[in-house]
Design a protein around this motif. Sequence first.
Motif, PDB file in Angstrom:
ATOM      1  N   GLY A   1      22.873  28.432  43.329  1.00  0.00           N
ATOM      2  CA  GLY A   1      22.985  27.236  42.860  1.00  0.00           C
ATOM      3  C   GLY A   1      21.730  26.782  42.062  1.00  0.00           C
ATOM      4  O   GLY A   1      21.626  26.061  41.011  1.00  0.00           O
ATOM      5  N   ASN A   2      20.572  27.300  42.661  1.00  0.00           N
ATOM      6  CA  ASN A   2      19.178  27.204  42.141  1.00  0.00           C
ATOM      7  C   ASN A   2      18.412  28.258  42.672  1.00  0.00           C
ATOM      8  O   ASN A   2      18.941  29.311  43.478  1.00  0.00           O
ATOM      9  N   TYR A   3      17.082  28.503  42.224  1.00  0.00           N
ATOM     10  CA  TYR A   3      16.245  29.482  42.553  1.00  0.00           C
ATOM     11  C   TYR A   3      15.162  28.921  43.636  1.00  0.00           C
ATOM     12  O   TYR A   3      14.211  29.468  43.909  1.00  0.00           O
ATOM     13  N   ASP A   4      15.613  27.871  44.489  1.00  0.00           N
ATOM     14  CA  ASP A   4      14.662  27.330  45.389  1.00  0.00           C
ATOM     15  C   ASP A   4      15.232  27.516  46.978  1.00  0.00           C
ATOM     16  O   ASP A   4      14.497  26.931  47.612  1.00  0.00           O
ATOM     17  N   GLN A   5      16.371  28.172  47.313  1.00  0.00           N
ATOM     18  CA  GLN A   5      16.664  28.315  48.397  1.00  0.00           C
ATOM     19  C   GLN A   5      17.747  29.527  48.446  1.00  0.00           C
ATOM     20  O   GLN A   5      18.151  29.790  47.283  1.00  0.00           O
ATOM     21  N   LEU A   6      17.917  29.817  49.533  1.00  0.00           N
ATOM     22  CA  LEU A   6      18.929  31.012  49.795  1.00  0.00           C
ATOM     23  C   LEU A   6      20.445  30.242  49.665  1.00  0.00           C
ATOM     24  O   LEU A   6      20.567  29.219  50.268  1.00  0.00           O
ATOM     25  N   TRP A   7      21.335  30.923  49.028  1.00  0.00           N
ATOM     26  CA  TRP A   7      22.608  30.412  48.818  1.00  0.00           C
ATOM     27  C   TRP A   7      23.768  31.185  49.492  1.00  0.00           C
ATOM     28  O   TRP A   7      23.767  32.609  49.073  1.00  0.00           O
ATOM     29  N   LEU A   8      24.585  30.948  49.999  1.00  0.00           N
ATOM     30  CA  LEU A   8      25.668  31.671  50.678  1.00  0.00           C
ATOM     31  C   LEU A   8      26.966  31.210  49.837  1.00  0.00           C
ATOM     32  O   LEU A   8      27.454  30.102  49.819  1.00  0.00           O
ATOM     33  N   THR A   9      27.651  32.252  49.600  1.00  0.00           N
ATOM     34  CA  THR A   9      29.011  31.802  48.811  1.00  0.00           C
ATOM     35  C   THR A   9      30.225  31.659  49.816  1.00  0.00           C
ATOM     36  O   THR A   9      30.284  32.413  50.593  1.00  0.00           O
ATOM     37  N   THR A  10      30.806  30.555  49.744  1.00  0.00           N
ATOM     38  CA  THR A  10      31.981  30.209  50.735  1.00  0.00           C
ATOM     39  C   THR A  10      33.362  30.605  50.164  1.00  0.00           C
ATOM     40  O   THR A  10      34.134  30.708  50.908  1.00  0.00           O
ATOM     41  N   SER A  11      33.493  30.795  48.989  1.00  0.00           N
ATOM     42  CA  SER A  11      34.904  31.156  48.238  1.00  0.00           C
ATOM     43  C   SER A  11      34.664  31.726  46.995  1.00  0.00           C
ATOM     44  O   SER A  11      33.641  31.643  46.215  1.00  0.00           O
ATOM     45  N   LEU A  12      35.566  32.647  46.536  1.00  0.00           N
ATOM     46  CA  LEU A  12      35.800  33.100  45.185  1.00  0.00           C
ATOM     47  C   LEU A  12      37.347  32.876  44.819  1.00  0.00           C
ATOM     48  O   LEU A  12      37.964  32.957  45.482  1.00  0.00           O
ATOM     49  N   ARG A  13      36.889  32.689  43.279  1.00  0.00           N
ATOM     50  CA  ARG A  13      38.438  32.798  42.765  1.00  0.00           C
ATOM     51  C   ARG A  13      39.089  33.953  42.783  1.00  0.00           C
ATOM     52  O   ARG A  13      38.079  34.989  42.335  1.00  0.00           O
ATOM     53  N   GLY A  14      40.232  34.261  42.501  1.00  0.00           N
ATOM     54  CA  GLY A  14      41.031  35.450  41.965  1.00  0.00           C
ATOM     55  C   GLY A  14      41.024  35.556  40.520  1.00  0.00           C
ATOM     56  O   GLY A  14      40.580  34.654  39.758  1.00  0.00           O
ATOM     57  N   ASN A  15      41.545  36.754  40.125  1.00  0.00           N
ATOM     58  CA  ASN A  15      41.519  36.891  38.348  1.00  0.00           C
ATOM     59  C   ASN A  15      42.657  37.634  38.048  1.00  0.00           C
ATOM     60  O   ASN A  15      42.991  38.449  38.753  1.00  0.00           O
ATOM     61  N   ILE A  16      43.475  37.165  37.061  1.00  0.00           N
ATOM     62  CA  ILE A  16      44.325  37.943  36.293  1.00  0.00           C
ATOM     63  C   ILE A  16      44.193  38.142  34.759  1.00  0.00           C
ATOM     64  O   ILE A  16      43.634  36.932  34.300  1.00  0.00           O
ATOM     65  N   THR A  17      44.041  39.295  34.372  1.00  0.00           N
ATOM     66  CA  THR A  17      43.764  39.647  33.045  1.00  0.00           C
ATOM     67  C   THR A  17      44.867  40.592  32.575  1.00  0.00           C
ATOM     68  O   THR A  17      45.593  41.220  33.224  1.00  0.00           O
ATOM     69  N   GLY A  18      45.357  40.086  31.197  1.00  0.00           N
ATOM     70  CA  GLY A  18      46.341  40.932  30.528  1.00  0.00           C
ATOM     71  C   GLY A  18      46.432  40.422  28.995  1.00  0.00           C
ATOM     72  O   GLY A  18      45.513  39.475  28.774  1.00  0.00           O
ATOM     73  N   THR A  19      47.173  41.117  28.282  1.00  0.00           N
ATOM     74  CA  THR A  19      47.373  40.976  26.831  1.00  0.00           C
ATOM     75  C   THR A  19      48.426  40.481  26.564  1.00  0.00           C
ATOM     76  O   THR A  19      49.672  40.990  26.772  1.00  0.00           O
ATOM     77  N   LEU A  20      48.508  39.295  25.924  1.00  0.00           N
ATOM     78  CA  LEU A  20      49.595  38.482  25.300  1.00  0.00           C
ATOM     79  C   LEU A  20      49.620  38.789  23.937  1.00  0.00           C
ATOM     80  O   LEU A  20      48.875  38.323  23.353  1.00  0.00           O
ATOM     81  N   LYS A  21      50.975  39.402  23.544  1.00  0.00           N
ATOM     82  CA  LYS A  21      51.122  39.729  22.087  1.00  0.00           C
ATOM     83  C   LYS A  21      52.373  39.278  21.656  1.00  0.00           C
ATOM     84  O   LYS A  21      53.294  39.173  22.215  1.00  0.00           O
ATOM     85  N   VAL A  22      52.346  38.450  20.438  1.00  0.00           N
ATOM     86  CA  VAL A  22      53.461  37.811  19.762  1.00  0.00           C
ATOM     87  C   VAL A  22      53.518  38.756  18.388  1.00  0.00           C
ATOM     88  O   VAL A  22      52.740  38.446  17.611  1.00  0.00           O
ATOM     89  N   GLU A  23      54.878  39.145  18.155  1.00  0.00           N
ATOM     90  CA  GLU A  23      55.049  40.284  16.891  1.00  0.00           C
ATOM     91  C   GLU A  23      56.537  39.281  16.431  1.00  0.00           C
ATOM     92  O   GLU A  23      57.369  39.253  16.822  1.00  0.00           O
ATOM     93  N   ILE A  24      56.294  39.229  14.949  1.00  0.00           N
ATOM     94  CA  ILE A  24      57.371  38.291  14.229  1.00  0.00           C
ATOM     95  C   ILE A  24      57.467  39.370  13.004  1.00  0.00           C
ATOM     96  O   ILE A  24      58.952  39.183  12.487  1.00  0.00           O
TER      97      ILE A  24
END
Length: 505
Positions: free
Chosen positions: A205-228
Amino acid sequence: MNAPASLPQFQPDEALQHITRQWDADIVRQLTDYIAIPAKSPMFEADWQALGWIDKVVQNAADWVRAQKVPGLALEIIRLPGRTPVLFFEVAATQPAAGQTVLMYGHLDKQPEFSGWRSDLGPWTPKYEDGRLYGRGGADDGYAVYASIAAVQELQRQKLPHPRIVGLIETSEESGSVDLLPYIDALRPRIGDVGLVICLDSGAGNYDQLWLTTSLRGNITGTLKVEILTEGVHSGDASGVVPSSFRIMRQVLDRLEDSANGRLLPQVFHCEVPPERIAQARATAATLGDSLYARFPWAHYDCQGGTQFALPTTTDPTEALLRRTWQPTLSVTGAEGLPPLASAGNVLRPFTAFKLSLRTPPLVDAAACVAEMKALLEDNAPYQARVTFEDVHSSDGWNAPAMDGWFQRALNDASRAQFGADCGYIGQGGTIPLMGLLSQGFPKAQMMVCGVLGPKSNAHGPNEFLHVPYAKRLTAAVAQVIASMPATGSEPVPQAGAEAARGHA
C-alpha cells in the motif's frame, strides 16, 4: 544446576545492513541482467521454447543460487514435456524439532512490452535511478528468488535455527499458471508438510511498512469475436443494410456489463464481502487515504478554468479499496479487426475482436463464471452474427485463512523492526493462481503473501520499477518472520469486527 542456554535472537539492524550490502553488490546487477531478457510468458510468446528466453532466465537464476553455496541447499531445474520449466530448491532444517516446511514462491516469466514508456526507458533496457530499477519483470517478480535465498543466507549467517525451506519458482504465472498444477502434483511428496507459505508476488500500500495481502481476485481472460461479413466492403454501399460488427459487440457486452456504472450484471459474478475484510479495508483506507485513487496516472488537459482531470468511480477511500479487491470488473485489454487510424478507410469491417479480462471476487467460482459468460455472450446473437468467446483461461481468487498468534506477532515485529510501523493489511485486485492451490493443499499453513508492487510501480504497464530500498527491508522482514516460526502451530487470532480493525491498522 545450570539454566539452559537461551536461543539466539534475530538481529534486525544487522540483517538490514548485511542484506543492503548484498543487494547493492550483487542482486541489483543480477536483476539488471534479468530485465534485459524478454522472457515473455507463453500466453504472449507462442515460440517461447524456440526463443529460449524463459530457459535462460531460469538457468541464470539457478547458476546464481548454486554460486551462493548455501549449506544444506539442493537445487534442480525441472522440465515436464511441453511445459515451461520450474526451479525447485530445498534447504535442510537446522531446527531439530521443526516438523513443518516453509514454501517460498515466485515466478520468472514476464508480461509483454506495452507502450508509453518514458523516452529514456524501455521494457528490456534496465535503468537504475534514485533507488528504482526500471524495466519489465524486476518487481513482478524476478527479484523473488534472489530475495528468498538472501533471507535464508541471513538466517544462517546469524546462526539462527530454521525449519526446512523449499522454493518453487515457476515460469507460467503471467499466463494464469497454466503449467503449475502438474508440477505441484509431481513435487507434492517433496514439498512436505507446509506450515508457512511466503509468496513474494504481491503488492504494498505504501513503502513505509510491511504489507500482508489478505485476498486476491480471480481472473478470466478470453477473446470475444463478432463476425458479420467474410470481407470488408465500402461503408457507403453497405452501411444501413449490413450491421456494424462493433455495434453488435456493444450489444453483446451490454448483456454482461452495465456500461453506465461498470457493474457486472449476472449475480454469479458477485459475493458477499466478509465483515473482517470490510473492517480491514476501513483501517487501511484510514492509513492510505486519497492515495488509493489519486496514485493512478489520470488523463488531464487544460481548459478555461484550469487543469481538468479524469475522475475515478469513487473518491471514498474505503469504497475504492473494496471495489478494486472484492468487486468484479471487466476490462478490454486488446483488439483486432480495427486498422490503425492512419490506414482506416471508409470500409465496413468484417469483424471486431476484443481481448477481455474479467476480475472475479475472491470467493467466486471462476469456472461457473466462464460457463455463464459463454452462454451470455454467444447465444442468440443479434442479426445471427457469428459470436464466439474462445481461448479462455481462468483462475480462482483467494481469501487468506485465519492468522495464528505467532504469525501476527512476527509480522508486526518484523514491520516495526524494518520500517518503524505495524504491518498493514490489504486486499489486492490481481491474481496469483498458486495461492488457491496451496490453501487447498495445506489448509493449516500461514500465508505470507507480500511484495514490492507499491505506488506507481506500474506492473504490466510502462515504466515498471522495483523499489530497491523497500525490497531490501522486505528481504530482512522475511528472514525475521522465518526466524520466528515455532516448531508447532499456535492459536488463531480472532479477525472479526472491531478486533480486526485494531489488529490491522
